[in-house]
Motif scaffolding. Structure first.
Motif, PDB file in Angstrom:
ATOM      1  N   VAL A   8       0.863  -1.185   0.000  1.00 57.69           N
ATOM      2  CA  VAL A   8       0.000   0.000   0.000  1.00 57.69           C
ATOM      3  C   VAL A   8       0.899   1.234   0.000  1.00 57.69           C
ATOM      4  CG1 VAL A   8      -1.502   1.421   1.474  1.00 57.69           C
ATOM      5  CG2 VAL A   8      -2.101  -0.957   1.018  1.00 57.69           C
ATOM      6  N   LEU A   9       0.543   2.229  -0.816  1.00 60.20           N
ATOM      7  CA  LEU A   9       1.288   3.487  -0.917  1.00 60.20           C
ATOM      8  C   LEU A   9       0.502   4.593  -0.219  1.00 60.20           C
ATOM      9  CD1 LEU A   9       2.044   3.355  -4.765  1.00 60.20           C
ATOM     10  CD2 LEU A   9       3.431   2.408  -2.909  1.00 60.20           C
ATOM     11  N   VAL A  10       1.157   5.325   0.685  1.00 59.80           N
ATOM     12  CA  VAL A  10       0.506   6.444   1.369  1.00 59.80           C
ATOM     13  C   VAL A  10       1.376   7.676   1.191  1.00 59.80           C
ATOM     14  CG1 VAL A  10      -0.521   7.264   3.515  1.00 59.80           C
ATOM     15  CG2 VAL A  10      -0.392   4.801   3.067  1.00 59.80           C
ATOM     16  N   ASP A  11       0.926   8.606   0.334  1.00 60.13           N
ATOM     17  CA  ASP A  11       1.681   9.822   0.034  1.00 60.13           C
ATOM     18  C   ASP A  11       0.713  10.843  -0.529  1.00 60.13           C
ATOM     19  OD1 ASP A  11       3.412  11.686  -1.757  1.00 60.13           O
ATOM     20  OD2 ASP A  11       4.896  10.575  -0.598  1.00 60.13           O
ATOM     21  N   ASP A  12       0.896  12.113  -0.167  1.00 62.30           N
ATOM     22  CA  ASP A  12      -0.057  13.125  -0.621  1.00 62.30           C
ATOM     23  C   ASP A  12       0.193  13.606  -2.046  1.00 62.30           C
ATOM     24  OD1 ASP A  12       2.287  14.373   0.191  1.00 62.30           O
ATOM     25  OD2 ASP A  12       1.271  16.198   0.858  1.00 62.30           O
ATOM     26  N   GLN A  13       1.263  13.141  -2.687  1.00 57.89           N
ATOM     27  CA  GLN A  13       1.560  13.546  -4.063  1.00 57.89           C
ATOM     28  C   GLN A  13       1.136  12.435  -5.027  1.00 57.89           C
ATOM     29  OE1 GLN A  13       5.753  14.469  -4.019  1.00 57.89           O
ATOM     30  NE2 GLN A  13       5.426  16.468  -3.061  1.00 57.89           N
ATOM     31  N   ALA A  14       0.065  12.707  -5.779  1.00 56.46           N
ATOM     32  CA  ALA A  14      -0.485  11.689  -6.681  1.00 56.46           C
ATOM     33  C   ALA A  14       0.523  11.254  -7.747  1.00 56.46           C
ATOM     34  CB  ALA A  14      -1.761  12.213  -7.344  1.00 56.46           C
ATOM     35  N   LEU A  15       1.300  12.207  -8.241  1.00 52.39           N
ATOM     36  CA  LEU A  15       2.273  11.883  -9.286  1.00 52.39           C
ATOM     37  C   LEU A  15       3.363  10.961  -8.743  1.00 52.39           C
ATOM     38  CD1 LEU A  15       2.891  12.460 -12.250  1.00 52.39           C
ATOM     39  CD2 LEU A  15       4.295  14.396 -11.527  1.00 52.39           C
ATOM     40  N   GLU A  35      -3.912   2.692  -2.377  1.00 51.89           N
ATOM     41  CA  GLU A  35      -3.221   3.978  -2.249  1.00 51.89           C
ATOM     42  C   GLU A  35      -4.024   4.892  -1.343  1.00 51.89           C
ATOM     43  OE1 GLU A  35      -2.245   6.009  -5.854  1.00 51.89           O
ATOM     44  OE2 GLU A  35      -1.839   4.173  -6.970  1.00 51.89           O
ATOM     45  N   ALA A  36      -3.329   5.855  -0.731  1.00 51.89           N
ATOM     46  CA  ALA A  36      -3.999   6.860   0.083  1.00 51.89           C
ATOM     47  C   ALA A  36      -3.200   8.153   0.023  1.00 51.89           C
ATOM     48  CB  ALA A  36      -4.125   6.380   1.526  1.00 51.89           C
ATOM     49  N   SER A  37      -3.896   9.282   0.240  1.00 53.04           N
ATOM     50  CA  SER A  37      -3.247  10.586   0.117  1.00 53.04           C
ATOM     51  C   SER A  37      -2.964  11.260   1.456  1.00 53.04           C
ATOM     52  CB  SER A  37      -4.109  11.515  -0.746  1.00 53.04           C
ATOM     53  OG  SER A  37      -5.400  11.670  -0.170  1.00 53.04           O
ATOM     54  N   ASP A  38      -3.349  10.615   2.568  1.00 53.06           N
ATOM     55  CA  ASP A  38      -3.011  11.129   3.893  1.00 53.06           C
ATOM     56  C   ASP A  38      -3.030   9.969   4.882  1.00 53.06           C
ATOM     57  OD1 ASP A  38      -5.690  10.959   5.355  1.00 53.06           O
ATOM     58  OD2 ASP A  38      -6.255  12.232   3.671  1.00 53.06           O
ATOM     59  N   GLY A  39      -2.523  10.228   6.075  1.00 53.97           N
ATOM     60  CA  GLY A  39      -2.389   9.163   7.048  1.00 53.97           C
ATOM     61  C   GLY A  39      -3.694   8.533   7.471  1.00 53.97           C
ATOM     62  N   ARG A  40      -4.726   9.340   7.672  1.00 53.04           N
ATOM     63  CA  ARG A  40      -6.024   8.809   8.098  1.00 53.04           C
ATOM     64  C   ARG A  40      -6.601   7.876   7.045  1.00 53.04           C
ATOM     65  NH1 ARG A  40      -7.907   7.057  12.147  1.00 53.04           N
ATOM     66  NH2 ARG A  40      -7.157   8.912  13.240  1.00 53.04           N
ATOM     67  N   GLU A  41      -6.560   8.317   5.790  1.00 51.51           N
ATOM     68  CA  GLU A  41      -7.037   7.459   4.700  1.00 51.51           C
ATOM     69  C   GLU A  41      -6.155   6.215   4.593  1.00 51.51           C
ATOM     70  OE1 GLU A  41      -7.882   7.695  -0.148  1.00 51.51           O
ATOM     71  OE2 GLU A  41      -6.884   9.355   0.881  1.00 51.51           O
ATOM     72  N   GLY A  42      -4.852   6.394   4.852  1.00 49.16           N
ATOM     73  CA  GLY A  42      -3.930   5.266   4.789  1.00 49.16           C
ATOM     74  C   GLY A  42      -4.306   4.167   5.767  1.00 49.16           C
ATOM     75  N   ILE A  43      -4.675   4.545   6.978  1.00 53.59           N
ATOM     76  CA  ILE A  43      -5.082   3.556   7.987  1.00 53.59           C
ATOM     77  C   ILE A  43      -6.283   2.763   7.484  1.00 53.59           C
ATOM     78  CG2 ILE A  43      -6.081   3.301  10.293  1.00 53.59           C
ATOM     79  CD1 ILE A  43      -4.423   5.822  11.072  1.00 53.59           C
ATOM     80  N   GLU A  44      -7.260   3.474   6.895  1.00 54.78           N
ATOM     81  CA  GLU A  44      -8.466   2.799   6.389  1.00 54.78           C
ATOM     82  C   GLU A  44      -8.126   1.830   5.260  1.00 54.78           C
ATOM     83  OE1 GLU A  44     -10.962   6.033   5.277  1.00 54.78           O
ATOM     84  OE2 GLU A  44     -11.332   6.695   7.350  1.00 54.78           O
ATOM     85  N   VAL A  54       3.749  -1.361   3.851  1.00 56.91           N
ATOM     86  CA  VAL A  54       3.194  -0.025   3.622  1.00 56.91           C
ATOM     87  C   VAL A  54       4.360   0.937   3.386  1.00 56.91           C
ATOM     88  CG1 VAL A  54       1.811   1.869   4.543  1.00 56.91           C
ATOM     89  CG2 VAL A  54       1.244  -0.494   5.141  1.00 56.91           C
ATOM     90  N   LEU A  55       4.321   1.671   2.288  1.00 57.47           N
ATOM     91  CA  LEU A  55       5.279   2.752   2.042  1.00 57.47           C
ATOM     92  C   LEU A  55       4.594   4.037   2.468  1.00 57.47           C
ATOM     93  CD1 LEU A  55       6.726   1.726  -1.455  1.00 57.47           C
ATOM     94  CD2 LEU A  55       7.659   1.267   0.818  1.00 57.47           C
ATOM     95  N   MET A  56       5.105   4.666   3.529  1.00 56.31           N
ATOM     96  CA  MET A  56       4.409   5.755   4.211  1.00 56.31           C
ATOM     97  C   MET A  56       5.213   7.053   4.185  1.00 56.31           C
ATOM     98  SD  MET A  56       1.772   6.548   6.322  1.00 56.31           S
ATOM     99  CE  MET A  56       1.188   5.001   7.047  1.00 56.31           C
ATOM    100  N   ASP A  57       4.643   8.076   3.567  1.00 57.92           N
ATOM    101  CA  ASP A  57       5.273   9.399   3.598  1.00 57.92           C
ATOM    102  C   ASP A  57       5.253   9.929   5.031  1.00 57.92           C
ATOM    103  OD1 ASP A  57       6.433  11.761   2.747  1.00 57.92           O
ATOM    104  OD2 ASP A  57       4.567  12.634   2.024  1.00 57.92           O
ATOM    105  N   VAL A  58       6.266  10.698   5.403  1.00 55.41           N
ATOM    106  CA  VAL A  58       6.334  11.234   6.760  1.00 55.41           C
ATOM    107  C   VAL A  58       5.435  12.450   6.918  1.00 55.41           C
ATOM    108  CG1 VAL A  58       7.833  12.309   8.477  1.00 55.41           C
ATOM    109  CG2 VAL A  58       8.667  10.361   7.173  1.00 55.41           C
ATOM    110  N   ASP A  64      -0.232  12.916   9.816  1.00 60.08           N
ATOM    111  CA  ASP A  64       1.092  12.670   9.254  1.00 60.08           C
ATOM    112  C   ASP A  64       1.472  11.191   9.339  1.00 60.08           C
ATOM    113  OD1 ASP A  64       2.024  12.152  11.864  1.00 60.08           O
ATOM    114  OD2 ASP A  64       2.857  14.153  12.111  1.00 60.08           O
ATOM    115  N   GLY A  65       2.583  10.853   8.718  1.00 59.30           N
ATOM    116  CA  GLY A  65       2.998   9.467   8.653  1.00 59.30           C
ATOM    117  C   GLY A  65       3.399   8.886   9.990  1.00 59.30           C
ATOM    118  N   LEU A  66       3.887   9.727  10.895  1.00 65.20           N
ATOM    119  CA  LEU A  66       4.289   9.258  12.218  1.00 65.20           C
ATOM    120  C   LEU A  66       3.079   8.731  12.993  1.00 65.20           C
ATOM    121  CD1 LEU A  66       6.498   8.970  14.367  1.00 65.20           C
ATOM    122  CD2 LEU A  66       6.037  11.323  15.054  1.00 65.20           C
TER     123      LEU A  66
END
Length: 216
Positions: A8-15, A35-44, A54-58, A64-66
């Protein structure tokens, strides 16, 4: 046939997500399942898809990723989390690892290194970017005093302390086996026992433990 490693990819940059997905999906043993664009969506998304990695942006909006990493790792059977960062001495990445993330990856890493990192974390036999991980925690350690060594460390045998030191230095199971004239299976058993005795999640947490307690 072995099932592909689910990511699963979690990062706010779609590109950026699109580029990572293209690299991962080009491999027969890897599959992006969400995929998700923020941490909350990433958890879901993680709870819905049950990935392996999970590849998680900070740094992201909403959560946030933390914080997202900490919440994901509280779930039973949680996946391994690799945090994504833009610079190698990122204290936010260090905090994520201290919360249980299995390592960090620079966003400008080569595609081949990304692929290797995902496979390495899934296998659990080595630390991704071992030197960079050690540099990160050496940098953090310099900023504060070491904590006392907990009693659990005294429970390690002499051989286990040797293996601990080599693993803390970033050596893989294969490298430790060659150095100590042991089989990889024996090294794997030793590392597993060390992690159990010290109540550590994985080899990256072993590196954190070593630096936190001044054992390197």
């Amino acid at each position: 046939m072995t099932s592909p490693i689910r990511v699963v990819l979690v990062d706010d940059q779609a590109l950026f997500r699109a580029g990572i997905r293209m690299v991962l999906d080009s491999q027969p043993d890897l599959e992006v399942v969400g995929e998700a664009s923020d941490g909350r969506e990433g958890i879901e998304v993680v709870r819905a898809t049950r990935p392996d990695i999970v590849l998680m942006d900070v740094r992201m909006p909403v959560m946030d990723g933390l914080a997202a990493t900490a919440e994901i790792l509280r779930d039973p059977g949680a996946p391994r989390v690799v945090v994504l960062t833009t610079f190698d001495l990122d204290e936010a990445a260090a905090r994520a690892i201290q919360h249980g993330a299995s390592g960090f990856l620079l966003k400008d890493s080569d595609p081949e290194f990304l692929l290797s990192a995902v496979r390495t974390v899934h296998a659990g036999s080595a630390v991704i970017a071992a030197q960079a991980t050690r540099d990160l925690f050496a940098h953090i350690a310099e900023a504060g005093a070491s904590e006392p060594v907990p009693p659990s460390y005294a429970a390690l045998t002499d051989r286990e302390r040797e293996i601990f030191a080599l693993a803390a230095a970033g050596l893989s199971n294969a490298e430790i086996a060659a150095r100590e004239f042991l089989s990889e299976a024996t090294v794997k058993t030793h590392v597993s026992r060390i992690l159990t005795k010290l109540s550590l999640r994985d080899r990256v947490q072993l590196v954190v433990f070593a630096y936190r307690h001044g054992l390197v």
